[in-house]
Enzyme design. Structure first.
Site, PDB file in Angstrom:
ATOM      1  N   CYS A   1      46.804  42.811  49.916  1.00  0.00           N
ATOM      2  CA  CYS A   1      46.121  43.989  49.389  1.00  0.00           C
ATOM      3  C   CYS A   1      44.859  44.245  50.201  1.00  0.00           C
ATOM      4  CB  CYS A   1      45.768  43.749  47.918  1.00  0.00           C
ATOM      5  SG  CYS A   1      44.960  45.140  47.114  1.00  0.00           S
ATOM      6  N   LEU A   2      44.575  45.512  50.478  1.00  0.00           N
ATOM      7  CA  LEU A   2      43.361  45.871  51.212  1.00  0.00           C
ATOM      8  C   LEU A   2      42.102  45.466  50.456  1.00  0.00           C
ATOM      9  CD1 LEU A   2      44.385  49.414  52.519  1.00  0.00           C
ATOM     10  CD2 LEU A   2      44.518  47.222  53.734  1.00  0.00           C
TER      11      LEU A   2
ATOM     12  N   GLY B   1      49.757  51.188  51.426  1.00  0.00           N
ATOM     13  CA  GLY B   1      49.437  51.934  50.222  1.00  0.00           C
ATOM     14  C   GLY B   1      47.973  51.750  49.876  1.00  0.00           C
TER      15      GLY B   1
ATOM     16  N   HIS C   1      53.037  48.017  43.166  1.00  0.00           N
ATOM     17  CA  HIS C   1      51.734  47.435  43.518  1.00  0.00           C
ATOM     18  C   HIS C   1      50.631  48.485  43.361  1.00  0.00           C
ATOM     19  CE1 HIS C   1      49.093  44.854  46.209  1.00  0.00           C
ATOM     20  NE2 HIS C   1      48.466  46.027  46.253  1.00  0.00           N
ATOM     21  N   GLU C   2      50.857  49.667  43.917  1.00  0.00           N
ATOM     22  CA  GLU C   2      49.844  50.728  43.841  1.00  0.00           C
ATOM     23  C   GLU C   2      49.684  51.235  42.408  1.00  0.00           C
ATOM     24  OE1 GLU C   2      47.862  51.008  46.260  1.00  0.00           O
ATOM     25  OE2 GLU C   2      49.150  49.827  47.578  1.00  0.00           O
TER      26      GLU C   2
ATOM     27  N   GLN D   1      40.613  51.890  44.744  1.00  0.00           N
ATOM     28  CA  GLN D   1      40.293  51.138  45.963  1.00  0.00           C
ATOM     29  C   GLN D   1      39.305  51.882  46.861  1.00  0.00           C
ATOM     30  OE1 GLN D   1      44.657  50.238  46.797  1.00  0.00           O
ATOM     31  NE2 GLN D   1      43.589  48.450  47.613  1.00  0.00           N
TER      32      GLN D   1
ATOM     33  N   HIS E   1      47.320  49.207  40.327  1.00  0.00           N
ATOM     34  CA  HIS E   1      45.888  49.468  40.568  1.00  0.00           C
ATOM     35  C   HIS E   1      45.329  50.496  39.584  1.00  0.00           C
ATOM     36  CE1 HIS E   1      44.645  47.210  44.083  1.00  0.00           C
ATOM     37  NE2 HIS E   1      45.736  47.566  44.750  1.00  0.00           N
TER      38      HIS E   1
END
Length: 161
Positions: A89-90, A46, A131-132, A51, A135
């Site tokens: 996480c990225l 995701g 999670h997304e 991000q 953000h």
């Protein structure tokens, strides 16, 4: 499509609240496609607007191979139960942590054509969506996580240190 730069923890953009998308344009669609390509390149499941430096309420998720969700102006309508699991996480490379999330969620979002869709997600799928979604409100998983550490690589059978 293009690979975008992934914003890393410490950049103030990750802590800001994203604005609603009032019109789904070709630019928004292209950005979403770029986000999908970037997420896959980075081996994530995701990625959210902030991000990649876009302060709009949108994210892309692929919780299972080929199961892609383009979520514009998402809203979590209901949460049920509880699950605890490890997340990464990225935007926070090299770390994972244990996070409690709902077991099941119901949400709605606009698709790339601007149509509202309703979804129900359970287990890992619900974890990814939550999670997304976080953000979009400037929340990182590390804000909720316990036991943050470097991922432990599993050894291949027969491999010794």
């Amino acid at each position: 499509m293009a690979i975008r730069h992934v914003v890393k923890e410490g950049d103030a953009i990750l802590r800001k609240h994203c604005r609603e998308i009032t019109e789904i344009t070709d630019r928004i669609r292209t950005t979403m496609e770029d986000m999908l390509e970037t997420m896959r390149q980075e081996q994530g499941v995701g990625i959210a607007g902030p991000q990649v430096g876009v302060m709009r309420r949108m994210f892309v998720a692929e919780p299972a191979p080929g199961e892609v969700y383009f979520m514009i102006n998402p809203e979590i309508l209901e949460e049920e139960g509880s699950q605890t699991g490890e997340e990464g996480c990225l935007s926070v490379p090299g770390l994972v942590g244990t996070v409690e999330r709902p077991q099941k969620i119901r949400m709605r979002a606009q698709d790339l054509d601007g149509n509202w869709q309703e979804y129900e997600f359970e287990d890992f799928h619900a974890r990814v969506m939550c999670h997304e979604y976080d953000h979009l409100d400037g929340i990182l998983y590390t804000d909720k996580a316990t036991d943050i550490h470097e991922p432990v690589m599993e050894e291949e059978p027969g491999e010794e240190e």
